[in-house]
Design a protein around this motif. Structure first.
Motif, PDB file in Angstrom:
ATOM      1  N   MET A  74      20.335  -5.950 101.592  1.00 61.84           N
ATOM      2  CA  MET A  74      20.178  -4.711 102.351  1.00 61.84           C
ATOM      3  C   MET A  74      20.984  -4.790 103.645  1.00 61.84           C
ATOM      4  O   MET A  74      21.008  -5.824 104.310  1.00 61.84           O
ATOM      5  CB  MET A  74      18.694  -4.477 102.673  1.00 61.84           C
ATOM      6  N   ILE A  75      21.669  -3.700 103.966  1.00 61.37           N
ATOM      7  CA  ILE A  75      22.451  -3.621 105.193  1.00 61.37           C
ATOM      8  C   ILE A  75      21.830  -2.574 106.105  1.00 61.37           C
ATOM      9  O   ILE A  75      21.558  -1.451 105.674  1.00 61.37           O
ATOM     10  CB  ILE A  75      23.918  -3.229 104.909  1.00 61.37           C
ATOM     11  N   GLU A  76      21.609  -2.945 107.366  1.00 64.40           N
ATOM     12  CA  GLU A  76      21.076  -2.002 108.352  1.00 64.40           C
ATOM     13  C   GLU A  76      21.928  -2.073 109.617  1.00 64.40           C
ATOM     14  O   GLU A  76      22.018  -3.121 110.248  1.00 64.40           O
ATOM     15  CB  GLU A  76      19.629  -2.338 108.702  1.00 64.40           C
ATOM     16  N   VAL A 127      22.134   2.713 106.618  1.00 62.45           N
ATOM     17  CA  VAL A 127      21.319   1.796 105.815  1.00 62.45           C
ATOM     18  C   VAL A 127      21.850   1.816 104.390  1.00 62.45           C
ATOM     19  O   VAL A 127      22.082   2.889 103.819  1.00 62.45           O
ATOM     20  CB  VAL A 127      19.830   2.194 105.827  1.00 62.45           C
ATOM     21  N   VAL A 128      22.060   0.634 103.818  1.00 59.97           N
ATOM     22  CA  VAL A 128      22.424   0.503 102.402  1.00 59.97           C
ATOM     23  C   VAL A 128      21.320  -0.292 101.723  1.00 59.97           C
ATOM     24  O   VAL A 128      21.143  -1.480 101.982  1.00 59.97           O
ATOM     25  CB  VAL A 128      23.781  -0.197 102.218  1.00 59.97           C
ATOM     26  N   GLN A 129      20.575   0.379 100.870  1.00 63.98           N
ATOM     27  CA  GLN A 129      19.450  -0.253 100.196  1.00 63.98           C
ATOM     28  C   GLN A 129      19.930  -1.165  99.071  1.00 63.98           C
ATOM     29  O   GLN A 129      21.044  -1.005  98.552  1.00 63.98           O
ATOM     30  CB  GLN A 129      18.524   0.822  99.616  1.00 63.98           C
ATOM     31  N   PRO A 130      19.104  -2.125  98.649  1.00 61.82           N
ATOM     32  CA  PRO A 130      19.440  -2.909  97.453  1.00 61.82           C
ATOM     33  C   PRO A 130      19.626  -1.980  96.250  1.00 61.82           C
ATOM     34  O   PRO A 130      18.857  -1.029  96.060  1.00 61.82           O
ATOM     35  CB  PRO A 130      18.213  -3.807  97.264  1.00 61.82           C
ATOM     36  N   GLY A 131      20.661  -2.212  95.477  1.00 62.24           N
ATOM     37  CA  GLY A 131      20.934  -1.376  94.324  1.00 62.24           C
ATOM     38  C   GLY A 131      21.609  -0.065  94.659  1.00 62.24           C
ATOM     39  O   GLY A 131      21.677   0.828  93.819  1.00 62.24           O
ATOM     40  N   SER A 181      23.630  -4.509  97.354  1.00 60.09           N
ATOM     41  CA  SER A 181      23.893  -3.451  98.331  1.00 60.09           C
ATOM     42  C   SER A 181      25.406  -3.413  98.518  1.00 60.09           C
ATOM     43  O   SER A 181      25.994  -4.410  98.944  1.00 60.09           O
ATOM     44  CB  SER A 181      23.216  -3.755  99.670  1.00 60.09           C
ATOM     45  N   VAL A 182      26.049  -2.287  98.199  1.00 57.62           N
ATOM     46  CA  VAL A 182      27.511  -2.210  98.212  1.00 57.62           C
ATOM     47  C   VAL A 182      27.964  -1.203  99.260  1.00 57.62           C
ATOM     48  O   VAL A 182      27.568  -0.033  99.228  1.00 57.62           O
ATOM     49  CB  VAL A 182      28.067  -1.804  96.832  1.00 57.62           C
ATOM     50  N   LEU A 183      28.801  -1.666 100.184  1.00 59.54           N
ATOM     51  CA  LEU A 183      29.452  -0.791 101.157  1.00 59.54           C
ATOM     52  C   LEU A 183      30.879  -0.596 100.670  1.00 59.54           C
ATOM     53  O   LEU A 183      31.681  -1.534 100.660  1.00 59.54           O
ATOM     54  CB  LEU A 183      29.430  -1.413 102.551  1.00 59.54           C
ATOM     55  N   PHE A 184      31.205   0.629 100.274  1.00 59.01           N
ATOM     56  CA  PHE A 184      32.466   0.936  99.599  1.00 59.01           C
ATOM     57  C   PHE A 184      33.330   1.784 100.537  1.00 59.01           C
ATOM     58  O   PHE A 184      33.092   2.978 100.707  1.00 59.01           O
ATOM     59  CB  PHE A 184      32.182   1.673  98.287  1.00 59.01           C
TER      60      PHE A 184
END
Length: 347
Positions: free
Chosen positions: A1-3, A27-31, A193-196
Motif C-alpha cells: 500500500m502506498i500513502e 493512496v494506492v490500495q493493495p491490488g 499496489s501499482v503506481l503507473f
C-alpha cells in the motif's frame, strides 16, 4: 500500500525554490493500479522518485505498507526499498548480461545462493513469458521482451509495491497492450499496489483502476476510472474518450437534429436505442460511435441523427436511459421550436 500525505518537493532555482510537487495526497490500495497522467513537466516522474525516496520530499510523508520512508535511516531505507519494484522507461538492462543474469542481479547483490537464485530467475522468466529467452542478450530481444525482463527483475525481491515510470513509452500498440495485460495479471496474482506513470492516455483505459491527473505539481483530478469516464466535467474522461472535433462542422447544415450522446451512468442498457426509438416514435440514425466496456460498464459516446422538431422529447427519453445528450447543430429556429415544445409539455 502506498500513502502520500501532503507531499511537497522543491528544487533549488536561480531566484529561489521551484516547487515541482505541491501538497500531493494519494493512496494506492493493495491490488490497485493508479495511473498518474499529465503533461510533460507536471511532476509525474518526480512523484515516482519520491515514492522510493530516490528523491527526498521537501515536506510531507511517504508511507509504504504503513512505514514512513522519510523517517528511516539510510540502512533501514535500503531494506525497505526491497519491497518496492521499479520498471523504468528504458529497460535499464545490462547489455553484457543475459536475460537471466539481468533478472538475477538484485538477488546476487543480496548474496542469495546460486541454486536459489537460478530457481527464482527461472520462475520469473516463466511468469513473464520468456522462459525460452533466458540465455538471450538484450540486443537479441525485442523492445517488449526487454521490458518484460525489466518487469521480472523488478519482481525478483517479491515486492508489494510496483512503480512503472513510462514503462510502455515507445512500444507499439500491440506490445503495449501485452505489457498492460501482464501488469494486471501480476497485480491480481500478487496483490500488488501499482503506481503507473504515463502520458499515453489510451493506455490508461487498458490498465487503470483509478486515475490522478497532475497539473503544475498539483492533483487536478482524482477518482475511479469509470467515474471520470462518465463525468461530463472530467478532463481525463474527455481526453480518454473524445468526439471527433470536426463532427459539428460536418453536420452543421443537416436538415435533421444531430446529438452527441454520452454514457452518463454505469447501468445504461445495451438496447437503449430501441427503447428510445419506441418512446420517441421516430427513426433515429447512428452517425458515429466510440463505446467500450471499462470495468464491466459501457462508456463512450454515440452521435445520432433524428427529427429536430421534437428535440425536447428526444432528450428527455435519452436522459431516462442514463444518457447525456448534447445538441451539435442547433440553430436559432431549432432553439425556438424547442422552447415552444417545452412550454407545451409544461402546460
Amino acid at each position: 500500500m502506498i500513502e502520500l500525505d501532503h507531499l511537497t518537493k522543491d528544487y533549488p532555482g536561480r531566484t529561489g525554490p521551484v516547487r515541482v510537487l505541491d501538497d500531493i495526497d494519494l493512496v494506492v490500495q493493495p491490488g490497485e493500479i493508479l495511473a498518474v497522467v499529465g503533461p510533460s513537466g507536471a511532476g509525474k516522474s518526480t512523484l515516482a522518485q519520491c515514492v522510493n525516496l530516490l528523491e527526498r520530499p521537501t515536506s510531507g510523508s511517504v508511507r509504504v505498507n504503513g512505514r514512513d520512508l522519510s523517517r528511516l535511516s539510510e540502512r533501514e531505507l535500503r531494506v525497505a526499498r526491497r519491497g518496492i519494484g521499479t520498471i523504468f522507461q528504458s529497460d535499464g538492462l545490462q547489455s553484457r548480461r543475459t536475460a537471466a543474469e539481468n533478472v538475477g542481479l538484485p538477488l546476487r547483490y543480496l548474496g542469495v545462493t546460486d541454486r536459489a537464485r537460478k530457481a527464482r530467475v527461472a520462475e520469473l522468466l516463466d511468469r513473464v513469458g520468456l522462459a525460452d529467452r533466458a540465455d538471450y542478450y538484450p540486443h537479441q530481444l525485442s523492445g517488449g521482451q526487454r521490458q518484460r525482463v525489466g518487469i521480472a527483475r523488478a519482481l525478483a525481491l517479491r515486492p508489494s509495491v510496483l512503480l512503472s515510470d513510462e514503462a510502455t513509452s515507445g512500444l507499439d500498440p500491440e506490445t503495449t497492450r501485452s505489457i498492460t495485460r501482464l501488469l494486471k495479471e501480476l497485480r491480481d496474482d500478487l496483490n500488488l499496489s501499482v503506481l503507473f506513470i504515463t502520458h499515453e492516455m489510451d493506455t490508461v483505459v487498458d490498465v487503470a483502476d483509478t486515475v490522478a491527473r497532475i497539473e503544475r505539481g498539483r492533483i487536478a483530478e482524482y477518482g475511479r476510472l469509470e467515474d471520470l469516464l462518465t463525468s461530463p466535467e472530467s478532463e481525463v474522461g474527455e481526453a480518454l474518450i473524445s468526439i471527433d472535433p470536426d463532427i459539428s462542422t460536418l453536420f452543421a447544415d443537416s436538415a435533421h437534429g444531430v446529438w452527441q450522446v454520452s454514457y452518463g451512468a454505469a447501468d445504461v442498457r445495451p438496447d437503449w436505442l430501441a427503447h428510445v426509438s419506441a418512446e420517441f416514435g421516430a427513426h433515429i440514425g447512428i452517425l458515429q460511435a466510440d463505446v467500450r466496456v471499462v470495468h464491466g460498464a459501457p462508456v463512450g459516446w454515440v452521435v445520432i441523427q433524428a427529427d429536430a422538431d421534437r428535440a425536447c422529447a428526444l432528450e428527455t427519453a435519452l436522459r431516462r436511459e442514463g444518457l447525456a445528450p448534447k445538441r451539435l447543430n442547433a440553430g436559432a429556429s431549432d432553439a425556438a421550436a424547442a422552447r415552444v415544445e417545452l412550454e407545451a409539455v409544461a402546460s
